[in-house]
Each structure stands twice: as C-alpha cells, then as structure tokens.
Design a protein around this motif. Structure first.
Motif, PDB file in Angstrom:
ATOM      1  N   PHE A  58      -6.296   4.325  -0.885  1.00 23.59           N
ATOM      2  CA  PHE A  58      -4.845   4.386  -0.704  1.00 23.59           C
ATOM      3  C   PHE A  58      -4.296   5.557  -1.497  1.00 23.59           C
ATOM      4  O   PHE A  58      -4.420   5.605  -2.725  1.00 23.59           O
ATOM      5  CB  PHE A  58      -4.210   3.081  -1.172  1.00 23.59           C
ATOM      6  CG  PHE A  58      -2.710   3.049  -1.041  1.00 23.59           C
ATOM      7  CD1 PHE A  58      -2.080   3.473   0.119  1.00 23.59           C
ATOM      8  CD2 PHE A  58      -1.916   2.572  -2.078  1.00 23.59           C
ATOM      9  CE1 PHE A  58      -0.701   3.431   0.254  1.00 23.59           C
ATOM     10  CE2 PHE A  58      -0.540   2.520  -1.956  1.00 23.59           C
ATOM     11  CZ  PHE A  58       0.070   2.957  -0.793  1.00 23.59           C
ATOM     12  N   GLN A  98      -1.046   6.534  -1.682  1.00 17.77           N
ATOM     13  CA  GLN A  98       0.407   6.389  -1.805  1.00 17.77           C
ATOM     14  C   GLN A  98       1.140   7.085  -0.653  1.00 17.77           C
ATOM     15  O   GLN A  98       0.985   6.719   0.490  1.00 17.77           O
ATOM     16  CB  GLN A  98       0.869   6.928  -3.166  1.00 17.77           C
ATOM     17  CG  GLN A  98       0.368   6.132  -4.354  1.00 17.77           C
ATOM     18  CD  GLN A  98       1.047   4.776  -4.521  1.00 17.77           C
ATOM     19  OE1 GLN A  98       2.086   4.513  -3.936  1.00 17.77           O
ATOM     20  NE2 GLN A  98       0.447   3.919  -5.326  1.00 17.77           N
ATOM     21  N   TYR A  99       1.917   8.146  -0.974  1.00 19.69           N
ATOM     22  CA  TYR A  99       2.706   8.852   0.031  1.00 19.69           C
ATOM     23  C   TYR A  99       1.958  10.034   0.644  1.00 19.69           C
ATOM     24  O   TYR A  99       2.434  10.636   1.601  1.00 19.69           O
ATOM     25  CB  TYR A  99       4.012   9.343  -0.581  1.00 19.69           C
ATOM     26  CG  TYR A  99       4.827   8.240  -1.209  1.00 19.69           C
ATOM     27  CD1 TYR A  99       5.542   7.344  -0.420  1.00 19.69           C
ATOM     28  CD2 TYR A  99       4.876   8.088  -2.595  1.00 19.69           C
ATOM     29  CE1 TYR A  99       6.289   6.324  -1.002  1.00 19.69           C
ATOM     30  CE2 TYR A  99       5.617   7.068  -3.180  1.00 19.69           C
ATOM     31  CZ  TYR A  99       6.315   6.193  -2.379  1.00 19.69           C
ATOM     32  OH  TYR A  99       7.058   5.183  -2.955  1.00 19.69           O
ATOM     33  N   THR A 141       1.416   5.477   3.024  1.00 19.10           N
ATOM     34  CA  THR A 141       2.611   4.798   3.525  1.00 19.10           C
ATOM     35  C   THR A 141       3.593   5.813   4.104  1.00 19.10           C
ATOM     36  O   THR A 141       3.658   6.953   3.649  1.00 19.10           O
ATOM     37  CB  THR A 141       3.296   3.987   2.419  1.00 19.10           C
ATOM     38  OG1 THR A 141       4.471   3.358   2.964  1.00 19.10           O
ATOM     39  CG2 THR A 141       3.726   4.871   1.251  1.00 19.10           C
ATOM     40  N   GLN A 142       4.358   5.399   5.113  1.00 16.32           N
ATOM     41  CA  GLN A 142       5.407   6.239   5.677  1.00 16.32           C
ATOM     42  C   GLN A 142       6.749   6.012   4.995  1.00 16.32           C
ATOM     43  O   GLN A 142       7.757   6.625   5.366  1.00 16.32           O
ATOM     44  CB  GLN A 142       5.537   5.969   7.178  1.00 16.32           C
ATOM     45  CG  GLN A 142       4.339   6.445   7.977  1.00 16.32           C
ATOM     46  CD  GLN A 142       4.585   7.772   8.676  1.00 16.32           C
ATOM     47  OE1 GLN A 142       4.529   7.837   9.883  1.00 16.32           O
ATOM     48  NE2 GLN A 142       4.867   8.817   7.931  1.00 16.32           N
ATOM     49  N   GLU A 143       6.777   5.108   4.007  1.00 16.55           N
ATOM     50  CA  GLU A 143       7.996   4.919   3.237  1.00 16.55           C
ATOM     51  C   GLU A 143       8.289   6.197   2.459  1.00 16.55           C
ATOM     52  O   GLU A 143       7.376   6.876   1.993  1.00 16.55           O
ATOM     53  CB  GLU A 143       7.832   3.747   2.267  1.00 16.55           C
ATOM     54  CG  GLU A 143       7.616   2.406   2.965  1.00 16.55           C
ATOM     55  CD  GLU A 143       7.290   1.295   1.984  1.00 16.55           C
ATOM     56  OE1 GLU A 143       7.558   1.482   0.785  1.00 16.55           O
ATOM     57  OE2 GLU A 143       6.754   0.268   2.410  1.00 16.55           O
ATOM     58  N   ILE A 183       0.679   4.147   7.517  1.00 14.46           N
ATOM     59  CA  ILE A 183       1.208   2.786   7.593  1.00 14.46           C
ATOM     60  C   ILE A 183       2.691   2.860   7.964  1.00 14.46           C
ATOM     61  O   ILE A 183       3.502   3.448   7.230  1.00 14.46           O
ATOM     62  CB  ILE A 183       1.055   2.044   6.250  1.00 14.46           C
ATOM     63  CG1 ILE A 183      -0.410   2.026   5.801  1.00 14.46           C
ATOM     64  CG2 ILE A 183       1.610   0.626   6.359  1.00 14.46           C
ATOM     65  CD1 ILE A 183      -0.601   1.537   4.369  1.00 14.46           C
ATOM     66  N   ASP A 229       6.546   2.072   8.299  1.00 13.24           N
ATOM     67  CA  ASP A 229       7.434   1.462   7.313  1.00 13.24           C
ATOM     68  C   ASP A 229       8.321   0.377   7.915  1.00 13.24           C
ATOM     69  O   ASP A 229       9.109  -0.236   7.206  1.00 13.24           O
ATOM     70  CB  ASP A 229       8.284   2.524   6.617  1.00 13.24           C
ATOM     71  CG  ASP A 229       9.155   3.310   7.593  1.00 13.24           C
ATOM     72  OD1 ASP A 229       8.943   3.176   8.820  1.00 13.24           O
ATOM     73  OD2 ASP A 229      10.031   4.068   7.131  1.00 13.24           O
ATOM     74  N   TYR A 255       2.713  -1.904   9.882  1.00 16.13           N
ATOM     75  CA  TYR A 255       3.016  -2.274   8.499  1.00 16.13           C
ATOM     76  C   TYR A 255       2.120  -3.418   8.043  1.00 16.13           C
ATOM     77  O   TYR A 255       1.561  -3.393   6.936  1.00 16.13           O
ATOM     78  CB  TYR A 255       4.490  -2.679   8.406  1.00 16.13           C
ATOM     79  CG  TYR A 255       4.915  -3.219   7.068  1.00 16.13           C
ATOM     80  CD1 TYR A 255       5.370  -2.357   6.074  1.00 16.13           C
ATOM     81  CD2 TYR A 255       4.868  -4.590   6.789  1.00 16.13           C
ATOM     82  CE1 TYR A 255       5.765  -2.838   4.835  1.00 16.13           C
ATOM     83  CE2 TYR A 255       5.265  -5.081   5.560  1.00 16.13           C
ATOM     84  CZ  TYR A 255       5.709  -4.205   4.578  1.00 16.13           C
ATOM     85  OH  TYR A 255       6.091  -4.695   3.353  1.00 16.13           O
ATOM     86  N   GLY A 265      -1.461  -2.442   7.479  1.00 19.99           N
ATOM     87  CA  GLY A 265      -1.510  -1.617   6.276  1.00 19.99           C
ATOM     88  C   GLY A 265      -1.451  -2.443   5.009  1.00 19.99           C
ATOM     89  O   GLY A 265      -2.124  -2.135   4.018  1.00 19.99           O
ATOM     90  N   GLN A 266      -0.638  -3.507   5.021  1.00 19.90           N
ATOM     91  CA  GLN A 266      -0.534  -4.364   3.829  1.00 19.90           C
ATOM     92  C   GLN A 266      -1.832  -5.107   3.557  1.00 19.90           C
ATOM     93  O   GLN A 266      -2.188  -5.353   2.390  1.00 19.90           O
ATOM     94  CB  GLN A 266       0.624  -5.356   3.991  1.00 19.90           C
ATOM     95  CG  GLN A 266       1.997  -4.712   4.171  1.00 19.90           C
ATOM     96  CD  GLN A 266       2.273  -3.616   3.168  1.00 19.90           C
ATOM     97  OE1 GLN A 266       2.226  -3.833   1.958  1.00 19.90           O
ATOM     98  NE2 GLN A 266       2.568  -2.417   3.670  1.00 19.90           N
ATOM     99  N   LYS A 272      -3.950  -2.623   1.691  1.00 22.57           N
ATOM    100  CA  LYS A 272      -3.434  -2.387   0.344  1.00 22.57           C
ATOM    101  C   LYS A 272      -3.740  -3.560  -0.588  1.00 22.57           C
ATOM    102  O   LYS A 272      -4.113  -3.368  -1.752  1.00 22.57           O
ATOM    103  CB  LYS A 272      -1.921  -2.127   0.402  1.00 22.57           C
ATOM    104  CG  LYS A 272      -1.545  -0.756   0.948  1.00 22.57           C
ATOM    105  CD  LYS A 272      -0.047  -0.605   1.132  1.00 22.57           C
ATOM    106  CE  LYS A 272       0.700  -0.695  -0.183  1.00 22.57           C
ATOM    107  NZ  LYS A 272       2.166  -0.478   0.005  1.00 22.57           N
TER     108      LYS A 272
END
Length: 465
Positions: free
Chosen positions: A126, A128-129, A148-150, A178, A180, A207, A210-211, A214
């Motif tokens: 993972f 992160q961004y 993540t796409q956040e 992933i 968001d 999402y 992806g969780q 994670k």
C-alpha cells in the motif's frame, strides 16, 4: 486593446437593447417545440439499448452513429461525417483477483492504454496516495501497488498517470487505484492523455475490495493478487458527426458535446444526455431561417480517450469559428459559465433575466475549466460557454461506472436544456456582432489566473511554451 474594449461595449449595448424585445413569439415557439416534440430522449434510448457503450473506434460506436443518422433522416436532418485518426484502445477481458489468503474476483476496470501483460501474480503493498514520498518505507519492486484515490489535504493533486509512472519507476508490476466512492463502484479513465501505452497495467478497483487489502496489510498478513491485462492499444479511426444550419456568414457558432462514452456502461448520462440535447437543438433551430452566423452542431468522438475529436476539429476549423458552446453532461440548466470570456456575461445574463419561469438560480459565472471538448477552442482564444446544470444524485453517482444506464436519464431535463440553449443560440446566431478572441498571451494569463496551467503541464497538455 482599445478596439477590443469598443467591441465589448458594443456587444453589451447591442444585447441590452435587443433583449428589450425578449420573450418574443420565437422564444415561445422554441420552448413549446422542446416540450411537445422531444425526440432526443427516444433517440438516446435506441443508442443506449441497441449499441451500448460506445468507446471511440469501436463497432458499438459505429453502430451508434448509424442509429443517429437513421433517426436524423426521419426528421429531415442531413448529417455528415468528418473522419480523423487517433491513438485508440481496445478493451478485452481483463482481471484482478485475490488468491491469498482467500480467493475473490475483484470488480475492476482497466485504465485506457493498458497493453497486454503476462499473468502477474505478486504480493501487494500500500503506497498511500502514490506520491514519491509514499514509497520511502516500501519495497515496491516486483510487487503490485495499491493506492487510494482519496485526495490528501493541503497537497497538490497527483494525477493517475503520475502515480502510474512513479510506481513503474519503483519497479512495481502493476498498480490498483482504490475508488474513493463506496457502493461497489469503479472509476474508468485513461492512464495518460497522449494515447501512449501505460508503462505497467493499471486498474480501478472498488472501495470495498481496496479496504480488504488495506486491512490485511495492516495486520501484516501477506496478500497475493493476480492481474492479467488483455486490452491493447492500436491506431484507430473515428468520426465527428456534424449538422450545419447555414447562415449569411460562413463564420460558425459551434455547439458540441462528446458522442463517445466508456464501454463498461451505456454512457447514458456521460454524455448521452448531451447527445440528446444536441439532437433537439438541431431539430428546433433547423426550422428557422435568416441566421447571420452559421450554426454547426457537432457530436465529437474520442473525448474519453483524450479529446481527440474536438482537438482535430479545432485544428482544422479554428479560423472559421466565432464562438463555441460545449454540452458535457448538461443536466437541468441553472445558469451559464462564460469561461473567463467576461464580455459574454451581458448576453447570458439577459437570457437568465428573461427566463424567470426556469430555475436559473446560479445565474452567470466566468470560471474556465479544462478536460472537455471546449478546451482546444479555448486554447485558440475562441470565446466559449458551458451551461451550468443540476443533476439527480443517481445521474452523477455512477460517473464512469457500470451503472451509467438509460434508466438514470430525465426526459424533462433534456427538454429544459434544449429549450434554454436553443434560445441562447438563436439570439447569438441572429446577431451580427463580432465576438473578440483572446490573443495568445491573454489565453496564457487566463489559464494561469485560474490555476489551470499547473494541471495542464502535469497532463503534458500545456501548449504555450
């Protein structure tokens, strides 16, 4: 500059006087036609249910064009095709699957410009961004990276193509984005804006999936994922579809919107609604004569893969175009955006003020944006307008997802958009005012003032150096 100021003042005075005559019989005729003769909705239904998703260069896209031509003949509209070449992409059966600690097929969508890959089986990490600094304590070599796409707070947005390039440089075998948004949704899109093969396979996953990954990683449980890309890049051909209403002048007001969609859905909202509104505008305004400006209605192709149709059209016809209006997911009109060409404010405000029966609550703003079919016209300094609009939650919830289907389309919104925009176009085309272009340096200043230069440079779409 003095000449331009005089032109702008002339436009304002002309339209202030012109709209004293607002709500003339022609306006009522246009609005009546939009509500009692709306065929765009049923044409869109045929396109969605008989052709399906219509990615540019594909057989379904060609079938959708033929449906549009067939329907136009019924309404005595003669459409023509303007072909162009572009870097295309073909989606095949791609897959992402968790194989350890248990087996699960992930809901996924390959990003545009993936090329075929071997069967990739590797542990996930993972990142992160997906920024460079997110790899400081991660060994991504021969791994599958998830990001993540956040969007992080107080940090410049990282585009997906940048995250792909970073992961590839770190030695990753593939990258999974992933989404968001919750609810089993994916986010289709391209891996880059130039039509170049992605350096490693890239996918959007839900999402929820992806969780799972994670949580497993947080508990230090090794997760093995299997990825296979079968899609491929190839040189392609497509066509813009054009309907022309001749005016006394050969100078054109171009009214366009993209015809293509992502192939995982029916593309009913993005941009099927735009297709239907354009169709209704064509039917409505073709009933009138004695326009000063020629009106050219264009269904652009190849927008989702990189604005290829509008890019090719703008390059070929830029010297003929006086004004551009772009309909990308128009919705139920709430106002207009004059895209930084503020001399258009008086014209559009006059429409808003004289259509009190509509909910044009947002009035007129002047805020340029990019990544849609007006962009290359704007780069040429050509005045551009886009409508502001309201969409039901169900319409935008499935943006670039499997659920963008015809059942989300609101027929009334098509009538509202077609009526209001037809009135605007009618008045613009009847006028003989010259609409001043921005000079190159003025375009640069407009883009920089609104912070668009940074994004365009990141996308490798900055054309001004």
């Amino acid at each position: 500059m003095r000449i331009k100021l005089i032109l702008i003042l002339s436009i304002a005075i002309f339209f202030d006087a012109f709209f004293v005559l607002a709500q003339r019989p022609e306006w009522k005729d246009i609005l009546t036609f939009s509500y009692f003769h709306n065929r765009g909705y049923e044409v869109l239904e045929r396109i969605c249910d008989e052709a399906g998703g219509r990615i540019a260069g594909s057989a379904p896209n060609e079938k959708a064009i033929q449906i549009l031509i067939e329907e136009a003949k019924k309404d005595k509209l003669s459409l023509k095709l303007e072909d162009f070449d572009f870097p295309g992409w073909v989606r095949k059966a791609d897959s992402v699957q968790l194989i350890f600690p248990f087996e699960k097929i992930f809901r996924c969508v390959a990003l545009g410009f993936n090329n075929p890959s071997e069967l990739i089986e590797a542990p996930v990490v993972f990142a992160q961004y997906g920024y460079e600094e997110d790899y400081v304590n991660i060994d991504a070599k021969n791994k599958i990276v998830i990001v993540t796409q956040e969007r992080p707070k107080n940090k410049e947005e990282l585009l997906r193509y940048e995250a792909i390039e970073i992961a590839a440089r770190k030695g990753a075998k593939a990258i999974l984005f992933i989404n968001d948004k919750q609810g089993g949704l994916v986010l289709a899109g391209v891996g880059n804006f130039q039509g170049e093969p992605n350096p490693i396979p890239a996918f959007s996953i839900t999402y929820e999936d992806g969780q799972i990954l994670k949580r497993l990683l947080k508990r230090k449980i090794t997760s093995i994922v299997q990825v296979k890309s079968n899609s491929y890049c190839k040189p392609s051909k497509s066509s813009n579809v054009i309907f022309t209403i001749p005016g006394k002048s050969q100078r054109k007001i171009v009214v366009g919107g993209h015809f293509d969609s992502w192939d995982i859905s029916q593309g009913a909202v993005d941009n099927g609604v735009g297709i239907a509104v354009l169709y209704e505008i064509a039917r409505n305004l073709s009933r009138f004569k004695d326009f000063y400006y020629t009106i050219e209605i264009v269904w652009f192709n190849g927008e989702e893969l990189g604005l290829w149709g509008s890019k090719r059209y703008a390059k070929k016809h830029k010297d003929e175009v006086e004004l551009m209006i772009n309909l990308d997911m128009p919705g139920d009109p709430t106002g207009f955006n004059t895209m930084g060409f503020t001399f258009l404010d008086s014209i559009t405000n006059s429409i808003v003020e004289n259509l009190e029966g509509f909910n044009l609550k947002d009035g007129v703003i002047s805020r340029p944006w990019t990544n849609s079919d007006h962009m290359y016209f704007m780069f040429e300094g050509i005045p551009s307008i886009t409508p502001l609009g309201w969409m039901d939650e169900s319409m935008y919830h499935h943006y670039h997802d499997f659920g963008d289907t015809f059942d989300k389309v609101n027929k009334k919104y098509i009538s509202n958009s077609a009526g209001i925009l037809s009135i605007l176009i009618y008045e613009l085309a009847k006028s003989s005012i010259d609409f001043p272009r921005l000079q190159r340096q003025e375009v640069i200043e407009l883009l920089k003032k609104n912070g668009l230069d940074k994004r365009l440079k990141k996308q490798k779409e900055w054309k001004f150096d």
